[in-house]
Design an enzyme around this catalytic site. Structure first.
Site, PDB file in Angstrom:
ATOM      1  CE1 TYR A  34      18.545  -6.434  17.578  1.00  7.05           C
ATOM      2  CE2 TYR A  34      17.036  -7.369  19.202  1.00  7.05           C
ATOM      3  CZ  TYR A  34      17.829  -7.517  18.077  1.00  7.05           C
ATOM      4  OH  TYR A  34      17.903  -8.730  17.456  1.00  7.05           O
ATOM      5  CE  LYS A  45       2.077  -4.837  -3.217  1.00  4.73           C
ATOM      6  NZ  LYS A  45       3.144  -5.702  -2.698  1.00  4.73           N
ATOM      7  CG  HIS A  90       7.116 -12.804 -12.935  1.00  8.17           C
ATOM      8  ND1 HIS A  90       7.018 -13.410 -11.713  1.00  8.17           N
ATOM      9  CD2 HIS A  90       6.795 -11.506 -12.716  1.00  8.17           C
ATOM     10  CE1 HIS A  90       6.649 -12.514 -10.808  1.00  8.17           C
ATOM     11  NE2 HIS A  90       6.506 -11.355 -11.391  1.00  8.17           N
ATOM     12  CB  ALA A 127      -1.212  -6.085  -0.577  1.00  7.83           C
TER      13      ALA A 127
HETATM   14  N1  F0G Z   1       0.057 -10.085  -1.667  1.00 12.51           N
HETATM   15  C1  F0G Z   1      -0.354  -9.335  -2.695  1.00 12.51           C
HETATM   16  C2  F0G Z   1      -1.809  -9.272  -3.043  1.00 12.51           C
HETATM   17  C3  F0G Z   1       0.581  -8.613  -3.430  1.00 12.51           C
HETATM   18  O1  F0G Z   1       0.165  -7.881  -4.461  1.00 12.51           O
HETATM   19  C4  F0G Z   1       1.946  -8.685  -3.069  1.00 12.51           C
HETATM   20  C5  F0G Z   1       2.953  -7.958  -3.813  1.00 12.51           C
HETATM   21  C6  F0G Z   1       2.313  -9.472  -1.973  1.00 12.51           C
HETATM   22  C7  F0G Z   1       1.335 -10.163  -1.301  1.00 12.51           C
HETATM   23  C8  F0G Z   1       3.735  -9.611  -1.537  1.00 12.51           C
HETATM   24  O2  F0G Z   1       4.169  -8.444  -0.939  1.00 12.51           O
HETATM   25  O3  F0G Z   1       5.969  -7.543  -2.424  1.00 12.51           O
HETATM   26  O4  F0G Z   1       5.710  -6.754  -0.083  1.00 12.51           O
HETATM   27  O5  F0G Z   1       6.561  -9.016  -0.542  1.00 12.51           O
HETATM   28  N2  F0G Z   1       2.739  -7.450  -4.912  1.00 12.51           N
HETATM   29  C9  F0G Z   1       3.626  -6.631  -5.690  1.00 12.51           C
HETATM   30  C10 F0G Z   1       2.973  -6.325  -7.006  1.00 12.51           C
HETATM   31  C11 F0G Z   1       5.023  -7.114  -5.801  1.00 12.51           C
HETATM   32  O6  F0G Z   1       3.660  -5.778  -7.872  1.00 12.51           O
HETATM   33  O7  F0G Z   1       1.785  -6.601  -7.183  1.00 12.51           O
HETATM   34  P1  F0G Z   1       5.683  -7.914  -1.019  1.00 12.51           P
END
Ligand code: F0G
Length: 458
Positions: A72, A257, A449, A216
């Site tokens: 934990y 990602k 969306h 990301a």
């Molecule tokens: N920032 C960017 C640039 C993103 O592309 C995403 C998520 C997030 C933040 C949020 O992250 O999904 O882990 O909570 N993008 C996904 C997409 C969902 O399909 O482009 P997350």
């Protein structure tokens, strides 16, 4: 003869995928209210909805799962992750979260208050959502080049320094930080140059502001810097990453990602005060500080994923596949945001379904047509995703209207890319027969969306 290019990995485990008929897909679409998020994944043949959490882990990552420490507090896996993040980014303080938007929620809870202004380059929808739900304003300062999808420019994700300076000059007291998204997802997976990141830093310093990188896809951004920006050709990806993050005070990360894991995220920063103030929100929202929203095993796999994905060969394989799809589309004349982005092809629906009025959502219409054609699931990054203006409640039609075909990492082969390209060509060839789009019959107030319900108008 020069040897052709091939992937920098081989396949150890496979997962069957199944085709369907057009009749089946038409029924499924109706049940899904013409919103592809509402489809079941097994109704999809090739899934390009997102590159988020949909990639394949490596043998080293699966092995790391078995070493996860599920304590934990003070888990060894947390320290492995923290050390890897520090090695790649230079940031000392790390808070794990269950995904990227959770990192935004924790950090923004500490930093944003009503009336604030957060300038940046095409804030991602969850980022914008977390800003607007705090009654603050996200101001987009992306370069205008990004709006011309047919223009070939190496760094269309850049921040327009003049626009940013204008916001800083007039609202300095309302700005808690600047956020730069690398790569710029919404503008088409387009990278931001190091020169631009340095210029943002200089401007931030001038006005005494801090900078967050929404990271990301930071490794893909580093790859583009290596192959497109003068002076970095001979640098390793890891050295470029360190150079990138020198220009930020902290980062939010969706590890789904460029972390090469199916779930996870984190906040990292060089500032103890940010860490201390975010800590207070991590514990009630996510969990104790050394796991946040993650299992020990997932932190272990993420540490390996970050290390693997900051190597040139891995990134070259990935971007090569996206470029392969782009070349096929060039052959067929299908227009997309040029040049091809890091994680996806953004098909320009406004140049294809020219007969469908924007009030009838051309990109969503094209998304539906592509699914009907071949069971390929793309994602609308356009007028529906843009939500309504928080003040006027009008639809926002001033941005771009894309169908994003996101390519999961290490998941599909170039043969799948051939199928995607052929299906798009078929829709493209009958584009002038598509004259009506869709109407919204139900929508949520924010981030509509995901759940919007639509009906075809013809
Ligand atoms: N920032 C960017 C640039 C993103 O592309 C995403 C998520 C997030 C933040 C949020 O992250 O999904 O882990 O909570 N993008 C996904 C997409 C969902 O399909 O482009 P997350």
């Amino acid at each position: 003869m020069e040897l052709p290019y091939a992937e920098s990995w081989k396949i150890k485990m496979v997962e069957p995928i199944v085709k369907s008929t057009r009749e089946q897909r038409e029924l499924w679409l109706k049940d899904a209210n013409y919103n592809v998020f509402q489809l079941r994944a097994d109704q999809v043949y090739i899934d390009c909805l997102t590159d988020s959490g949909t990639g394949a882990m490596s043998d080293r990552q699966w092995a790391a799962l078995m070493t996860g420490d599920e304590s934990y507090a003070g888990a060894r896996s947390f320290y492995e992750l923290k050390d890897t993040i520090a090695r790649i980014t230079g940031f000392e303080y790390v808070i794990p979260t269950h995904q990227g938007r959770a990192a935004e929620n924790v950090l923004f809870s500490a930093l944003i208050k009503p009336g604030d202004i957060i300038p940046g380059n095409s804030h991602f929808d969850t980022t914008k959502g977390h800003i607007e739900s705090r009654h603050a304003l996200a101001v987009d300062c992306t370069v205008d080049e990004a709006k011309d999808t047919q223009l070939e420019a190496p760094f269309k994700g850049n921040v327009d320094i003049k626009k940013l300076e204008n916001v800083l000059e007039h609202n300095s007291d309302k700005i808690p930080f600047i956020i730069v998204t690398i790569t710029n997802n919404t503008a088409g997976g387009q990278p931001v140059s190091l020169e631009n990141l340095k210029a943002v830093r200089a401007l931030a310093d001038k006005y005494g502001k801090r900078v967050i990188f929404d990271s990301a896809r930071f490794a893909e951004n580093a790859y583009f810097i290596k192959v497109r920006e003068k002076g970095y050709e001979d640098w390793t990806i890891k050295d470029i990453c360190l150079e990138i993050f020198k220009n930020a005070d902290g980062m939010t990360m969706s590890a789904k990602k460029d972390g090469l894991v199916n779930m996870g995220g984190f906040i990292a920063t060089r500032h103890e005060d940010w860490y201390e103030s975010a800590k207070k929100y991590c514990i009630p929202f996510e969990g104790y500080l050394t796991y946040g929203g993650m299992n020990g095993r997932d932190m272990a796999a993420l540490a390996v994923g970050l290390d693997e994905n900051t190597e040139y060969d891995m990134l070259h394989t990935r971007i090569h596949q996206v470029e392969y799809l782009a070349k096929k589309l060039d052959e067929y004349g299908v227009p997309y945001q040029r040049p091809a982005g890091g994680h996806a092809i953004f098909v320009d629906a406004s140049l294809i379904l020219t007969k469908v009025p924007k009030e009838e959502f051309p990109a969503q219409t094209l998304t539906v047509e592509l699914y009907k054609e071949a069971g390929i699931r793309g994602c609308e990054i356009g007028y529906i995703l843009a939500d309504r203006d928080p003040v006027t409640r009008e639809n926002r039609f001033d941005g771009l209207d894309f169908v994003r075909l996101a390519i999961p990492r290490r998941t599909y082969t170039d043969n799948h890319m051939n199928v995607i390209a052929a299906a798009l060509k078929n829709v493209y060839d009958r584009r002038n027969e598509i004259k009506r789009g869709l109407k919204i019959v139900w929508e949520a107030e924010l981030m509509r969306h995901f759940t919007v319900k639509l009906e075809p108008l013809a």
